[in-house]
Design a protein around this motif. Structure first.
Motif, PDB file in Angstrom:
ATOM      1  N   ALA A 151      78.807  -1.754  60.282  1.00  0.00           N
ATOM      2  CA  ALA A 151      78.569  -0.364  59.893  1.00  0.00           C
ATOM      3  C   ALA A 151      79.602   0.126  58.877  1.00  0.00           C
ATOM      4  O   ALA A 151      79.640   1.317  58.569  1.00  0.00           O
ATOM      5  N   HIS A 152      80.464  -0.806  58.377  1.00  0.00           N
ATOM      6  CA  HIS A 152      81.499  -0.481  57.376  1.00  0.00           C
ATOM      7  C   HIS A 152      82.454   0.584  57.918  1.00  0.00           C
ATOM      8  O   HIS A 152      82.788   1.560  57.237  1.00  0.00           O
ATOM      9  N   GLN A 188      74.600   4.588  61.633  1.00  0.00           N
ATOM     10  CA  GLN A 188      73.431   4.254  60.829  1.00  0.00           C
ATOM     11  C   GLN A 188      72.503   5.458  60.680  1.00  0.00           C
ATOM     12  O   GLN A 188      71.936   5.690  59.610  1.00  0.00           O
ATOM     13  N   TRP A 189      72.361   6.242  61.746  1.00  0.00           N
ATOM     14  CA  TRP A 189      71.527   7.439  61.682  1.00  0.00           C
ATOM     15  C   TRP A 189      72.104   8.430  60.677  1.00  0.00           C
ATOM     16  O   TRP A 189      71.364   9.038  59.895  1.00  0.00           O
ATOM     17  N   ARG A 190      73.407   8.597  60.693  1.00  0.00           N
ATOM     18  CA  ARG A 190      74.034   9.552  59.785  1.00  0.00           C
ATOM     19  C   ARG A 190      73.975   9.070  58.343  1.00  0.00           C
ATOM     20  O   ARG A 190      73.811   9.874  57.414  1.00  0.00           O
ATOM     21  N   ALA A 191      74.092   7.758  58.119  1.00  0.00           N
ATOM     22  CA  ALA A 191      74.107   7.231  56.757  1.00  0.00           C
ATOM     23  C   ALA A 191      72.704   7.134  56.161  1.00  0.00           C
ATOM     24  O   ALA A 191      72.509   7.401  54.974  1.00  0.00           O
ATOM     25  N   ARG A 192      71.712   6.773  56.999  1.00  0.00           N
ATOM     26  CA  ARG A 192      70.362   6.516  56.484  1.00  0.00           C
ATOM     27  C   ARG A 192      69.369   7.619  56.815  1.00  0.00           C
ATOM     28  O   ARG A 192      68.266   7.643  56.270  1.00  0.00           O
ATOM     29  N   GLY A 193      69.736   8.456  57.760  1.00  0.00           N
ATOM     30  CA  GLY A 193      68.775   9.450  58.200  1.00  0.00           C
ATOM     31  C   GLY A 193      67.756   8.893  59.171  1.00  0.00           C
ATOM     32  O   GLY A 193      66.731   9.513  59.439  1.00  0.00           O
ATOM     33  N   GLY A 194      68.018   7.719  59.727  1.00  0.00           N
ATOM     34  CA  GLY A 194      67.109   7.079  60.675  1.00  0.00           C
ATOM     35  C   GLY A 194      67.743   5.806  61.207  1.00  0.00           C
ATOM     36  O   GLY A 194      68.768   5.329  60.700  1.00  0.00           O
ATOM     37  N   LEU A 195      67.149   5.232  62.254  1.00  0.00           N
ATOM     38  CA  LEU A 195      67.694   4.032  62.870  1.00  0.00           C
ATOM     39  C   LEU A 195      67.131   2.786  62.199  1.00  0.00           C
ATOM     40  O   LEU A 195      65.944   2.753  61.858  1.00  0.00           O
ATOM     41  N   PRO A 196      67.955   1.737  61.993  1.00  0.00           N
ATOM     42  CA  PRO A 196      67.422   0.472  61.470  1.00  0.00           C
ATOM     43  C   PRO A 196      66.548  -0.207  62.512  1.00  0.00           C
ATOM     44  O   PRO A 196      67.012  -0.528  63.613  1.00  0.00           O
ATOM     45  N   GLY A 197      65.287  -0.416  62.177  1.00  0.00           N
ATOM     46  CA  GLY A 197      64.330  -0.911  63.167  1.00  0.00           C
ATOM     47  C   GLY A 197      64.688  -2.260  63.736  1.00  0.00           C
ATOM     48  O   GLY A 197      64.704  -2.452  64.960  1.00  0.00           O
ATOM     49  N   ALA A 198      65.007  -3.249  62.872  1.00  0.00           N
ATOM     50  CA  ALA A 198      65.262  -4.612  63.344  1.00  0.00           C
ATOM     51  C   ALA A 198      66.500  -4.661  64.221  1.00  0.00           C
ATOM     52  O   ALA A 198      66.487  -5.231  65.320  1.00  0.00           O
TER      53      ALA A 198
END
Length: 472
Positions: free
Chosen positions: A258-259, A314-324
């Motif tokens: 998540a860097h 990830q939610w904060r960075a992308r606006g959603g959860l990474p599915g995989a």
């Protein structure tokens, strides 16, 4: 005709001899020469039975006695099949030793996950009631880090070879061969990813995932590794201590992926890797189960918190959860949850086996996904590099053209300046002298020639100082 064939097949299947499952046994804790003699303390227990739980810290072997009639095997060789025998056993049929499996003293052979298919000689059977005795050696619950490696016995089956060999082969593949293959895959993949992440520090999450894969492959050896060259206390201590390093790799992988990095967390995780083994050493081998169980709960909470924090980032960075990645984390969470539940209560053996296989399988899938992402990143970087090189070549060619034009312009300016100097010299020097000759010469012919030379000189000067223009 079809109806007749179906009815005939059903008749054959109904008449075919089948295996019998033994669901209860008399148990004796006496390890003497006659454990079932008159006066021996016997217990009637249902099978399967986790005898290490009710025996507490007693580590001496235990005896199981089962009475059964001679099985109808249809002329086949009768066999005894045991799904789970933790850990070693001697099998007696009507008082005669027919099988000895593994060492009965320390260091014991670790065979908890190895199913057993034991031949029962036809000559030892009687027409009446037969006695099947099992002398089991295993470890008490106090001296193992996992309940799944404490002494236990599943409900045995007795029947013809043809009816039980397929069950034995399937169980061996599920319990031993498949974990071996997955462990080998994890070691190879983990080693490759560790080297890849170590050489490329910007991709450090790959190194931590590689360490996680190798660590879990070492943990998976408990499912199929039979002979350990150290005592049970040392083996269990090393296995329990390994969980702290696995959690360090898992938490660091999630954070680096998540860097995100915090040096305080790095220090605390490293300190935990030293604190957990020290706690187990101080507790001693007979309290290993209690302290390792306590530590495993703490480590599981840490991993769960790291997973939640990763998903939040990830939610904060992308606006959603990474599915995989979310699916993989949920799958691992369910599998580990089932294994943790099995430490407290009995769970169906098939569910436990699938959970034990699911975790390393998910690791393999996640590793392949990470390698794919790394490959895509390399392809993108290569395309960017090629594009940059192309733009650099174009810029270099443009600079060279500009430099050539500037050079030509500089030569042209120098040439023009030299022409003006020559024109000025001709006008000021030669022109003045010719004009003097024109006005002072008494000879008409010389004066005329001088005037003509002066006009030609003026034309030459205009040619040197003038600029070409386009007509019209």
């Amino acid at each position: 005709c079809a109806v007749v064939l179906v009815l005939g097949l059903m008749h054959v299947l109904a008449a075919a001899p089948g295996p019998v499952q033994l669901q209860a046994a008399w148990v004796s804790e006496d390890d003497g020469d006659a454990p079932f003699a008159d006066g021996a303390q016997l217990q009637r227990r249902a099978l399967p039975d986790e005898w290490a739980l009710w025996r507490g810290r007693q580590a001496s072997p235990v005896w199981y006695r089962m009475q059964l009639a001679r099985p109808d095997t249809g002329g086949e060789l009768p066999v005894l099949y045991i799904d789970r025998l933790c850990s070693n056993a001697e099998v007696y049929l009507n008082g005669q030793l027919v099988h000895r499996h593994g060492r009965m003293d320390e260091p014991l052979t670790h065979d908890c996950n190895h199913p057993q298919l034991i031949t029962l000689p036809t000559s030892l059977w009687t027409e009446g009631e037969n006695t099947l005795d099992l002398r089991l050696a295993g470890h008490s619950i106090a001296e193992v880090s996992s309940r799944l490696r404490a002494g236990a016995l599943s409900a045995p089956w007795v029947g013809p070879m043809s009816a039980l060999e397929h069950r034995f082969a399937w169980q061996k593949a599920l319990n031993v061969e498949l974990p071996q293959a997955i462990s080998a895959t994890l070691v190879l993949m983990g080693g490759f990813m560790f080297v890849l992440g170590w050489r490329n520090r910007r991709e450090s999450h790959l190194a931590y995932f590689g360490a996680l894969s190798i660590g879990w492959a070492l943990v998976e050896t408990r499912l199929w590794l039979r002979h350990v060259p150290v005592s049970n206390a040392v083996a269990e201590f090393l296995l329990a201590s390994l969980y702290a390093f696995i959690v360090l790799a898992a938490v660091q992988f999630l954070l680096r992926y998540a860097h995100w990095r915090d040096r305080r967390i790095d220090g605390l995780l490293a300190l935990q890797c030293a604190l957990m083994p020290a706690t187990l050493v101080v507790a001693g081998p007979m309290r290993l189960h209690f302290w390792s169980s306590l530590w495993i709960v703490v480590l599981a909470v840490e991993v769960f918190a790291a997973a939640m924090f990763y998903l939040w980032l990830q939610w904060r960075a992308r606006g959603g959860l990474p599915g995989a990645m979310t699916t993989l984390l949920v799958g691992i969470g369910i599998a580990i949850g089932i294994e943790l539940l099995a430490q407290q209560v009995s769970v169906p053996s098939l569910a436990l086996q699938l959970a034990q296989l699911a975790t390393p399988f998910v690791y393999v899938v996640a590793g392949l996904r990470l390698v794919q992402q790394h490959g895509q990143a390399l392809q993108a970087a290569e395309a960017t590099r090629e594009n940059l090189e192309s733009r650099i070549r174009e810029a270099t060619a443009e600079i060279e053209r500009n430099f050539t034009q500037m050079t030509e312009l500089r030569v042209e300016r120098v040439t023009e300046r030299e022409r003006k100097r020559i024109a000025a010299d001709l006008h000021d020097d030669l022109g003045a002298k010719l004009l003097t000759i024109v006005h002072t010469s008494e000879d008409l012919r010389i004066s005329t020639l001088a005037r003509e030379a002066l006009e030609e000189m003026r034309l030459s000067v205009r040619g040197l100082t003038g600029k070409p223009v386009r007509l019209g």
